[in-house]
Design a protein around this motif. Sequence first.
Motif, mmCIF file in Angstrom:
data_model
loop_
_atom_site.group_PDB
_atom_site.id
_atom_site.type_symbol
_atom_site.label_atom_id
_atom_site.label_comp_id
_atom_site.label_asym_id
_atom_site.label_seq_id
_atom_site.Cartn_x
_atom_site.Cartn_y
_atom_site.Cartn_z
ATOM 1 N N THR A 46 0.849 -1.188 0.000
ATOM 2 C CA THR A 46 0.000 0.000 0.000
ATOM 3 C C THR A 46 0.885 1.237 0.000
ATOM 4 O O THR A 46 2.021 1.196 0.484
ATOM 5 C CB THR A 46 -0.932 0.041 1.236
ATOM 6 O OG1 THR A 46 -0.133 0.034 2.421
ATOM 7 C CG2 THR A 46 -1.897 -1.128 1.256
ATOM 8 N N ILE A 47 0.363 2.305 -0.568
ATOM 9 C CA ILE A 47 1.038 3.600 -0.525
ATOM 10 C C ILE A 47 0.051 4.576 0.102
ATOM 11 O O ILE A 47 -1.063 4.754 -0.403
ATOM 12 C CB ILE A 47 1.470 4.077 -1.925
ATOM 13 C CG1 ILE A 47 2.461 3.080 -2.532
ATOM 14 C CG2 ILE A 47 2.085 5.479 -1.847
ATOM 15 C CD1 ILE A 47 2.878 3.398 -3.963
ATOM 16 N N ASP A 48 0.445 5.154 1.213
ATOM 17 C CA ASP A 48 -0.410 6.057 1.982
ATOM 18 C C ASP A 48 -1.755 5.415 2.305
ATOM 19 O O ASP A 48 -2.811 6.041 2.229
ATOM 20 C CB ASP A 48 -0.611 7.388 1.239
ATOM 21 C CG ASP A 48 0.697 8.144 1.072
ATOM 22 O OD1 ASP A 48 1.571 8.028 1.960
ATOM 23 O OD2 ASP A 48 0.857 8.835 0.052
ATOM 24 N N GLY A 49 -1.728 4.123 2.641
ATOM 25 C CA GLY A 49 -2.923 3.407 3.051
ATOM 26 C C GLY A 49 -3.793 2.877 1.928
ATOM 27 O O GLY A 49 -4.781 2.202 2.181
ATOM 28 N N LYS A 50 -3.441 3.159 0.677
ATOM 29 C CA LYS A 50 -4.241 2.699 -0.466
ATOM 30 C C LYS A 50 -3.492 1.598 -1.210
ATOM 31 O O LYS A 50 -2.275 1.645 -1.334
ATOM 32 C CB LYS A 50 -4.515 3.868 -1.413
ATOM 33 C CG LYS A 50 -5.323 4.966 -0.766
ATOM 34 C CD LYS A 50 -5.497 6.129 -1.699
ATOM 35 C CE LYS A 50 -6.204 7.259 -0.966
ATOM 36 N NZ LYS A 50 -6.121 8.502 -1.683
ATOM 37 N N PRO A 51 -4.235 0.584 -1.736
ATOM 38 C CA PRO A 51 -3.572 -0.481 -2.498
ATOM 39 C C PRO A 51 -2.755 0.098 -3.654
ATOM 40 O O PRO A 51 -3.210 1.009 -4.346
ATOM 41 C CB PRO A 51 -4.737 -1.318 -3.036
ATOM 42 C CG PRO A 51 -5.884 -0.994 -2.148
ATOM 43 C CD PRO A 51 -5.679 0.422 -1.692
ATOM 44 N N GLU A 153 4.869 4.980 2.753
ATOM 45 C CA GLU A 153 4.322 6.302 3.058
ATOM 46 C C GLU A 153 5.082 7.348 2.265
ATOM 47 O O GLU A 153 6.305 7.316 2.199
ATOM 48 C CB GLU A 153 4.441 6.597 4.560
ATOM 49 C CG GLU A 153 3.653 5.656 5.445
ATOM 50 C CD GLU A 153 2.143 5.851 5.359
ATOM 51 O OE1 GLU A 153 1.707 6.978 5.035
ATOM 52 O OE2 GLU A 153 1.415 4.882 5.599
ATOM 53 N N SER A 154 4.347 8.296 1.675
ATOM 54 C CA SER A 154 5.013 9.331 0.886
ATOM 55 C C SER A 154 5.448 10.517 1.733
ATOM 56 O O SER A 154 6.218 11.344 1.280
ATOM 57 C CB SER A 154 4.108 9.815 -0.256
ATOM 58 O OG SER A 154 2.894 10.306 0.254
#
Length: 173
Positions: A46-51, A153-154
Motif C-alpha cells: 500500500t502507498i499512503d494506506g491505499k492499495p 508512506e510518501s
Amino acid sequence: MRYLKRSVFVSRQGTALVWIAAVCLAVLGCGKGGGYKVVPVSGTVTIDGKPAANIAVVFQPIASGKSEPGPGSTGVTDAQGKYTLTVTSAQKQPGAVVGKHRVTFASQAGARADSDDTTKPQAADPVPAKYREKPLEFEVPSGGTDKADFKLESSPGGAAPQPGAAVPKPTDS
C-alpha cells in the motif's frame, strides 16, 4: 565384427554416463534453485494506506558470510496491491529463498510488451523516492509467508509501523 562389438560397448558406456550425469544433476538440485530453500511468499503493498497497483516488488537475498545468497524473486501487484513472488531463474519457481532480503519497488504503469513498439509517455512513479533510493529489508521465514506486507508512506518521515504488520526497516547500506 570386432569393431562393431567395441562400438556397441562404447555406445552403452556413453549412454550410461549420460544417464548418470542426468541423475547427479537432478539429485544436486539443478532444477530446485541450486540447493537453496525456496518457500512461498506473498503479501500486499500500500502507498499512503491505499492499495498500490502495478508495482514491481523485487526481493534480492543478502549473503551471510561466504555463502552464495541465491537468486532473487519478483512479483507485480494487482489492483488490490497483492503480489506473489517468483524466483528469477530459468525454472520460474514460485516463492523466494529463505533468509534476509533487500526489497525494492518500482512502478510498472508505463511498462509495455516486448512486441509493442509504440512510444508511451512516462507516468510519474507512484513509489515514493525514499523507497527507490534506499531498499527495505525483509526476513523470509523457513515456512514461507503470505504476510510480506509493505506499507509505504510518501510523507518525509513515514508513519510508524502498525503492530503485527510485516513492515521491514530500511537497510543501512
